[in-house]
Design an enzyme around this catalytic site. Structure first.
Site, mmCIF file in Angstrom:
data_model
loop_
_atom_site.group_PDB
_atom_site.id
_atom_site.type_symbol
_atom_site.label_atom_id
_atom_site.label_comp_id
_atom_site.label_asym_id
_atom_site.label_seq_id
_atom_site.Cartn_x
_atom_site.Cartn_y
_atom_site.Cartn_z
ATOM 1 N N GLU A 79 0.775 -1.227 0.000
ATOM 2 C CA GLU A 79 0.000 0.000 0.000
ATOM 3 C C GLU A 79 0.818 1.296 0.000
ATOM 4 O O GLU A 79 0.372 2.302 -0.533
ATOM 5 C CB GLU A 79 -0.939 0.008 1.219
ATOM 6 C CG GLU A 79 -2.002 -1.072 1.203
ATOM 7 C CD GLU A 79 -3.017 -0.867 0.078
ATOM 8 O OE1 GLU A 79 -3.346 0.292 -0.229
ATOM 9 O OE2 GLU A 79 -3.457 -1.877 -0.497
ATOM 10 N N SER A 350 -45.732 -21.293 46.851
ATOM 11 C CA SER A 350 -45.187 -21.495 48.205
ATOM 12 C C SER A 350 -43.718 -21.108 48.325
ATOM 13 O O SER A 350 -43.202 -21.008 49.455
ATOM 14 C CB SER A 350 -45.365 -22.954 48.622
ATOM 15 O OG SER A 350 -46.744 -23.249 48.756
#
Length: 587
Positions: A79, A350
């Protein structure tokens, strides 16, 4: 004359000063090279193993110091070979591109340096125009002024797009080669470097021939620049190309991860992704695996007795720290992401009774005190109607100790006890222990007629176990992408129950197992405590309890609130799952 000259020099000096200050501010106002980009959030278990990742963009931050030199050299060769020589833009490259663009009467080549490409990423404008190019050069100059070359190259490698919805060199290495960037060989590095010119065109997954040709071009440049030797070059040329994307996102403990994500998003918003947080969660990987297995196996057994469509949830919380050690929100996350541990509101039945008895103990009662277990009817103050709870199988035992009433889950005795101490006392006790859903003082509160989540009920049992109320904790350390600690939550608690009440509650919760309806839990080879819960028509089955380390809650039911099946009580449906976990958990 002399005064006039001094004024002139002063004026020129002032202008020069303003110019220099403006120049400094201009260059120093360069954008933050890491701001505005999303990174993956990585979650680890309490022992440091990778647990999950989630993200908007698949990008994992890597400090530039840890990126291997061979990787950097491959991208420089591909690049920007003069990267360490220019100051943000390369005049040679610009002139070459200018000539080609004039000849074509269009922008066909950019001539961009790595710094300019980074500037382009920051601008986030893909248009190929001269004005955009000029702005790109300005930002590139600012970046070169403010940051070192290594910082610029590192940012570029972290932000670049590599195709396949992959951003950054680390994610690219994982996706294409199933390894970290630190483990890439020269062939793999050259292939990735070649991708950036055109990620789709040079994708080894779509165009392997073009990808290999581009890889060779990069290797040729690396050889010419003396980055690699002839032997390394020849070996790299023969390197295989990936045939499929091998990286699969980890998303273990998915219901917990969703819960954690909601928590972090509410607190940090978009910073959650832009900071690329690393999260050390409280989840114990082995406990989580065990939890998922026992839920899956337990539901399978229930469905063999009844019919398909059963769901279950499990939560385990460390009673000394409040750390969430395991969470299962359903039988199959792929089918349903609804978290039944934290989001499903169900009647506890319960399993709510401990708050009635804890409130009675606060009033000075003892578990040896008696309460009448006979039919009872209470007139509702708002409607005038009579409410008449019933015991299981319509059996009543007259005067019984509180310990017996609790162990055998006698409804009439429990309602009469709640009436004696005041239904508001029951409500207040539940709230103090951590129940956050809406509670009323209707007599049915004694039997858990309202809705709660498994998560809050389990956390409330940890209060009963220790007397201390703690905010459940999902993570212990939060770091940003650079490894800096952002947050380290510390466990804190509030004393809610006295040691005397805790001791009495342990007697009751142990009696349920030793002589009551939860005898199956005696299979655990240590002292454990707990309470069952079953709602009308067997639509909800619960067991919540603890040992000296964990509070553990299990809920079983169907999403449409229909019956699990005849006699599918808390003891039959939820307790076996709870017991299997407690039998096999390792501390």
């Amino acid at each position: 004359m002399i005064v006039s000259r001094k004024k002139k020099l002063y004026f020129l000096g002032l202008l020069a000063g303003i110019f220099l200050i403006s120049l400094f501010l201009f260059f120093w106002s360069a954008p933050d090279i890491g701001a505005g980009f999303n990174y993956a959030v990585v979650v680890r278990s309490s022992d440091g193993d990778d647990l999950a990742e989630f993200y908007k963009e698949r990008r994992f931050f890597v400090p530039h110091q840890t990126i291997p030199l061979s990787v950097k050299q491959a991208f420089l060769a591909a690049e920007d070979q003069r990267f360490y020589s220019h100051h943000g833009f390369d005049l040679r490259g610009i002139l070459r591109a200018f000539r080609k663009n004039i000849a074509a009467n269009a922008v066909v080549e950019g001539g961009s340096t790595i710094t300019q490409q980074l500037a382009k990423m920051i601008i986030k404008n893909p248009e190929r125009t001269f004005s955009r190019k000029f702005r790109e050069m300005i930002i590139a100059s600012q970046l070169e002024w403010k940051y070192s070359k290594d910082e610029i190259l590192g940012a570029y490698l972290n932000l670049a797009y590599f195709g396949e919805r992959v951003y950054g060199i680390e994610a690219a290495a994982k996706t294409y080669f199933n390894k970290s960037v630190t483990d890439l060989n020269i062939s793999e590095t050259a292939m990735l470097a070649g991708l950036l010119k055109a990620p789709s065109s040079y994708s080894p997954l779509k165009n392997p021939a073009l990808a290999r040709e581009r890889m060779k071009t990069v290797l040729d440049e690396m050889l010419a620049l003396h980055f690699i030797s002839y032997d390394e070059y020849n070996k790299a040329l023969a390197g295989p190309l990936p045939e499929k994307a091998t990286f699969q996102r980890k998303y273990n403990a998915p219901y917990f991860i969703d819960f954690l994500k909601l928590q972090l998003s509410a607190k940090y918003g978009e910073d959650l992704y832009q900071q690329g947080f690393q999260v050390l969660s409280t989840i114990d990987a082995s406990m989580q695996s065990l939890a998922e297995r026992v839920v899956r196996d337990g539901v399978r057994q229930i469905e063999l007795r009844t019919k398909p469509g059963v769901q279950a949830a499990l939560v385990a919380i460390d009673i000394t720290t409040g750390d969430i050690k395991a969470m299962v929100g359903g039988t199959d996350y792929a089918t349903s992401q609804f978290n039944r541990a934290t989001m499903a509101l169900r009647q506890p039945g319960s399993a709510f009774k401990p708050f009635v008895y804890a409130a009675a103990f606060r009033k000075g009662m003892s578990y040896n005190d008696s309460i009448l277990d006979e039919r009872i009817s209470i007139q509702e103050t708002d409607t005038g109607r009579w409410w008449s709870p019933r015991n299981s199988e319509e059996k009543y035992f007259g005067e019984v100790p509180l310990k017996t009433a609790f162990a055998h889950s006698l409804n009439s005795a429990t309602v009469r006890l709640a009436q004696k101490i005041g239904f508001d006392s029951v409500r207040d006790m539940a709230r103090q222990c951590g129940i956050t859903t809406k509670l009323t003082t209707h007599p049915s509160i004694a039997l858990g007629s309202f809705e709660v989540t498994l998560f809050e009920l389990t956390a409330s049992y940890s209060v009963i176990a220790t007397g201390r109320k703690m905010v459940p904790r999902a993570y212990t350390v939060l770091k940003d992408k650079n490894g800096k600690v952002v947050e380290s939550p510390v466990s804190s608690y509030k004393e809610v129950l006295s040691a005397d009440i805790v001791d009495k509650m342990r007697v009751l919760l142990r009696a349920t197992i030793e002589s009551g309806i939860a005898g199956r839990a005696r299979a655990v080879n240590r002292i454990v405590y707990g309470k069952t819960g079953t709602t009308n028509d067997y639509s909800d089955a619960w067991f919540v309890g603890f040992d000296d380390r964990l509070a553990l809650g299990v809920w079983v039911g169907r999403d449409d609130h229909t019956s699990l099946g005849i006699e599918e009580t808390g003891s039959e449906a939820a307790l076996p799952i709870w017991t299997e976990f407690m039998k096999h958990v390792k501390y």
